[in-house]
Design a protein around this motif. Structure first.
Motif, mmCIF file in Angstrom:
data_model
loop_
_atom_site.group_PDB
_atom_site.id
_atom_site.type_symbol
_atom_site.label_atom_id
_atom_site.label_comp_id
_atom_site.label_asym_id
_atom_site.label_seq_id
_atom_site.Cartn_x
_atom_site.Cartn_y
_atom_site.Cartn_z
ATOM 1 N N GLU A 161 26.497 33.950 141.727
ATOM 2 C CA GLU A 161 26.519 33.113 141.760
ATOM 3 C C GLU A 161 27.081 32.443 140.126
ATOM 4 O O GLU A 161 27.846 31.737 140.969
ATOM 5 N N HIS A 164 30.650 33.596 139.898
ATOM 6 C CA HIS A 164 31.765 33.433 140.709
ATOM 7 C C HIS A 164 32.267 31.172 140.128
ATOM 8 O O HIS A 164 33.483 31.154 140.403
ATOM 9 N N ARG A 165 31.007 30.130 140.091
ATOM 10 C CA ARG A 165 31.751 29.024 139.806
ATOM 11 C C ARG A 165 32.425 29.106 138.902
ATOM 12 O O ARG A 165 32.794 27.687 138.738
ATOM 13 N N GLU A 168 35.356 29.717 139.603
ATOM 14 C CA GLU A 168 36.080 29.099 140.133
ATOM 15 C C GLU A 168 36.413 27.910 139.064
ATOM 16 O O GLU A 168 37.845 26.880 139.349
ATOM 17 N N LEU A 200 34.031 39.407 138.818
ATOM 18 C CA LEU A 200 32.784 37.787 139.325
ATOM 19 C C LEU A 200 34.044 37.061 138.990
ATOM 20 O O LEU A 200 33.968 36.021 140.149
ATOM 21 N N GLU A 203 36.708 36.524 141.713
ATOM 22 C CA GLU A 203 36.230 36.443 142.954
ATOM 23 C C GLU A 203 36.602 35.109 143.230
ATOM 24 O O GLU A 203 36.761 33.728 143.857
ATOM 25 N N GLY A 204 36.066 34.487 141.991
ATOM 26 C CA GLY A 204 35.680 32.856 141.983
ATOM 27 C C GLY A 204 36.434 32.622 142.122
ATOM 28 O O GLY A 204 36.960 31.244 142.643
#
Length: 213
Positions: A161, A164-165, A168, A200, A203-204
């Motif tokens: 999580e 991912h952030r 982003e 990861l 994906e983020g």
């Protein structure tokens, strides 16, 4: 002065409550963000010690009066409010507010201090990294943190999580090709960990994680 004294106790209690809640707040809440933490630090340093500071201001009333006649009327402690009881009221209300923010009545219940999506009392290595990743300012800071904490592939999966952030937030810092992203990450963390972290992050960032072999 009486109104200010009462207001300062209320502000101290409210800030103590916020501090208590921040400790158990969900990881994705504003209170656990970098901005929220700094804001809470500023509020805590400003308002929690305010009541005893007001009492200290009273002792300075004579000197203030000599510099500006009449000013002592605004800082003189109200005779109707004893300093001892006032400090006791401040300490008790702030402590009770802190405990209320902590939801102390849930102490001992499953999840109150466990590592979960809504818990904050995770003192494991992964838990510490999880908390610090939120405060990373750059992708290099995030990767350096993973290196310093010796995060392996399994632990990186548990940080999905947060990574991912990070992907982003720092997607603009990632190279164009997935292979280049992997090589950048692998230059900092071990290859096995780099494979997971690369996937990861991509994906983020909303990008397809191509094979890095």
């Amino acid at each position: 002065m009486l109104t200010l004294a009462i207001l300062s106790v209320i502000l101290s209690a409210a800030t103590s409550y916020a501090v208590g809640y921040a400790i158990i707040a969900p990881r994705d809440s504003f209170m656990r963000s970098k901005t929220g933490i700094w804001l809470l630090v500023i509020l805590a340093l400003s308002f929690i010690p305010l009541p005893p500071q007001l009492i200290g201001l009273d002792s300075a009333a004579p000197s203030l009066s000599s510099m500006a006649p009449g000013m002592n009327l605004s800082v003189t402690w109200p005779a109707a409010l004893g300093k001892g009881p006032y400090l006791t009221m401040w300490a008790v209300t702030s402590l009770l507010a802190l405990l209320a923010g902590l939801r102390i009545w849930n102490a001992g219940k499953p999840g109150w201090r466990a590592s979960s999506a809504t818990a904050a009392y995770d003192t494991s290595k992964t838990g510490r990294v999880r908390a610090m990743l939120v405060m990373a300012d750059t992708l290099d800071d995030a990767l350096d943190l993973l290196k310093r904490m010796e995060i392996d592939a399994k632990s990186a999966e548990q940080l999905a999580e947060e990574l991912h952030r990070a992907g982003e937030r720092f997607g603009h810092s990632l190279p164009e090709s997935a292979g280049d992203v992997y090589r950048m990450v692998a230059a900092i963390v071990p290859p096995a960990t780099a494979s997971v972290v690369t996937r990861l992050l991509l994906e983020g960032a909303g990008r397809r994680a191509l094979s890095t072999r």
